[in-house]
Design a protein around this motif. Structure first.
Motif, PDB file in Angstrom:
ATOM      1  N   VAL A  10      21.293 -26.545  33.690  1.00 40.85           N
ATOM      2  CA  VAL A  10      21.672 -27.950  33.829  1.00 40.85           C
ATOM      3  C   VAL A  10      23.034 -28.023  34.504  1.00 40.85           C
ATOM      4  O   VAL A  10      24.007 -27.466  34.022  1.00 40.85           O
ATOM      5  CB  VAL A  10      21.721 -28.664  32.456  1.00 40.85           C
ATOM      6  CG1 VAL A  10      22.269 -30.081  32.612  1.00 40.85           C
ATOM      7  CG2 VAL A  10      20.354 -28.691  31.807  1.00 40.85           C
ATOM      8  N   SER A  12      24.193 -31.239  35.797  1.00 39.68           N
ATOM      9  CA  SER A  12      24.776 -32.521  35.431  1.00 39.68           C
ATOM     10  C   SER A  12      23.836 -33.282  34.509  1.00 39.68           C
ATOM     11  O   SER A  12      22.640 -33.024  34.467  1.00 39.68           O
ATOM     12  CB  SER A  12      25.076 -33.357  36.679  1.00 39.68           C
ATOM     13  OG  SER A  12      23.873 -33.683  37.344  1.00 39.68           O
ATOM     14  N   VAL A  13      24.430 -34.215  33.769  1.00 39.96           N
ATOM     15  CA  VAL A  13      23.685 -35.034  32.817  1.00 39.96           C
ATOM     16  C   VAL A  13      24.154 -36.474  32.964  1.00 39.96           C
ATOM     17  O   VAL A  13      25.360 -36.739  33.004  1.00 39.96           O
ATOM     18  CB  VAL A  13      23.925 -34.549  31.371  1.00 39.96           C
ATOM     19  CG1 VAL A  13      23.224 -35.455  30.382  1.00 39.96           C
ATOM     20  CG2 VAL A  13      23.461 -33.119  31.194  1.00 39.96           C
ATOM     21  N   LYS A  27      19.169 -38.075  31.612  1.00 34.55           N
ATOM     22  CA  LYS A  27      18.575 -37.418  32.780  1.00 34.55           C
ATOM     23  C   LYS A  27      19.404 -36.182  33.115  1.00 34.55           C
ATOM     24  O   LYS A  27      20.616 -36.284  33.327  1.00 34.55           O
ATOM     25  CB  LYS A  27      18.549 -38.369  33.973  1.00 34.55           C
ATOM     26  CG  LYS A  27      17.951 -37.768  35.222  1.00 34.55           C
ATOM     27  CD  LYS A  27      17.952 -38.786  36.347  1.00 34.55           C
ATOM     28  CE  LYS A  27      17.445 -38.199  37.641  1.00 34.55           C
ATOM     29  NZ  LYS A  27      17.499 -39.194  38.733  1.00 34.55           N
ATOM     30  N   ALA A  28      18.757 -35.028  33.140  1.00 35.90           N
ATOM     31  CA  ALA A  28      19.438 -33.773  33.471  1.00 35.90           C
ATOM     32  C   ALA A  28      19.011 -33.329  34.864  1.00 35.90           C
ATOM     33  O   ALA A  28      17.854 -33.491  35.250  1.00 35.90           O
ATOM     34  CB  ALA A  28      19.078 -32.696  32.457  1.00 35.90           C
ATOM     35  N   THR A  29      19.958 -32.746  35.593  1.00 41.49           N
ATOM     36  CA  THR A  29      19.694 -32.229  36.932  1.00 41.49           C
ATOM     37  C   THR A  29      20.101 -30.763  36.973  1.00 41.49           C
ATOM     38  O   THR A  29      21.192 -30.403  36.528  1.00 41.49           O
ATOM     39  CB  THR A  29      20.499 -33.015  37.989  1.00 41.49           C
ATOM     40  OG1 THR A  29      20.186 -34.407  37.870  1.00 41.49           O
ATOM     41  CG2 THR A  29      20.173 -32.541  39.392  1.00 41.49           C
ATOM     42  N   SER A  30      19.209 -29.927  37.510  1.00 41.18           N
ATOM     43  CA  SER A  30      19.489 -28.493  37.604  1.00 41.18           C
ATOM     44  C   SER A  30      20.294 -28.191  38.864  1.00 41.18           C
ATOM     45  O   SER A  30      20.474 -29.056  39.729  1.00 41.18           O
ATOM     46  CB  SER A  30      18.184 -27.694  37.629  1.00 41.18           C
ATOM     47  OG  SER A  30      17.545 -27.837  38.884  1.00 41.18           O
ATOM     48  N   GLY A  33      18.486 -28.997  41.924  1.00 42.32           N
ATOM     49  CA  GLY A  33      18.166 -30.401  42.144  1.00 42.32           C
ATOM     50  C   GLY A  33      16.955 -30.923  41.390  1.00 42.32           C
ATOM     51  O   GLY A  33      16.596 -32.090  41.523  1.00 42.32           O
ATOM     52  N   LYS A  34      16.326 -30.096  40.587  1.00 41.03           N
ATOM     53  CA  LYS A  34      15.183 -30.546  39.787  1.00 41.03           C
ATOM     54  C   LYS A  34      15.715 -31.431  38.660  1.00 41.03           C
ATOM     55  O   LYS A  34      16.752 -31.140  38.069  1.00 41.03           O
ATOM     56  CB  LYS A  34      14.439 -29.343  39.211  1.00 41.03           C
ATOM     57  CG  LYS A  34      13.188 -29.721  38.456  1.00 41.03           C
ATOM     58  CD  LYS A  34      12.422 -28.499  37.983  1.00 41.03           C
ATOM     59  CE  LYS A  34      11.209 -28.939  37.187  1.00 41.03           C
ATOM     60  NZ  LYS A  34      10.450 -27.809  36.673  1.00 41.03           N
ATOM     61  N   THR A  35      15.005 -32.522  38.369  1.00 43.71           N
ATOM     62  CA  THR A  35      15.444 -33.429  37.317  1.00 43.71           C
ATOM     63  C   THR A  35      14.401 -33.543  36.212  1.00 43.71           C
ATOM     64  O   THR A  35      13.217 -33.327  36.435  1.00 43.71           O
ATOM     65  CB  THR A  35      15.734 -34.842  37.869  1.00 43.71           C
ATOM     66  OG1 THR A  35      14.535 -35.383  38.403  1.00 43.71           O
ATOM     67  CG2 THR A  35      16.821 -34.808  38.927  1.00 43.71           C
ATOM     68  N   SER A  37      13.925 -36.081  32.462  1.00 46.91           N
ATOM     69  CA  SER A  37      14.471 -37.151  31.629  1.00 46.91           C
ATOM     70  C   SER A  37      13.844 -37.133  30.246  1.00 46.91           C
ATOM     71  O   SER A  37      12.678 -36.781  30.088  1.00 46.91           O
ATOM     72  CB  SER A  37      14.207 -38.513  32.273  1.00 46.91           C
ATOM     73  OG  SER A  37      14.885 -38.626  33.491  1.00 46.91           O
TER      74      SER A  37
END
Length: 57
Positions: A10, A12-13, A27-30, A33-35, A37
């Motif tokens: 992860v 960002s959140v 919502k988490a983003t790897s 860029g994969k997200t 929620s």
């Protein structure tokens, strides 16, 4: 945290809260860029938190 979202990592959140301050969605983003929620209730259950009023730092 990554495991709760089913992501490898992860980066960002983003947290959306209700008017009363409870967590509505997260919502988490790897790094790639994969997200993913989760609702506040879903994340609270996965992380075994006592309250839906929490913050992510």
């Amino acid at each position: 945290m990554a495991r709760a979202f089913g992501l490898a990592d992860v980066r960002s959140v983003a947290v959306a809260k209700t008017g009363s301050g409870l967590v509505k969605t997260v919502k988490a983003t790897s790094v790639k860029g994969k997200t993913a929620s989760l609702t506040g209730d879903q994340l609270r259950t996965k992380l075994t938190l006592r309250s839906a009023s929490f913050s992510v730092a």
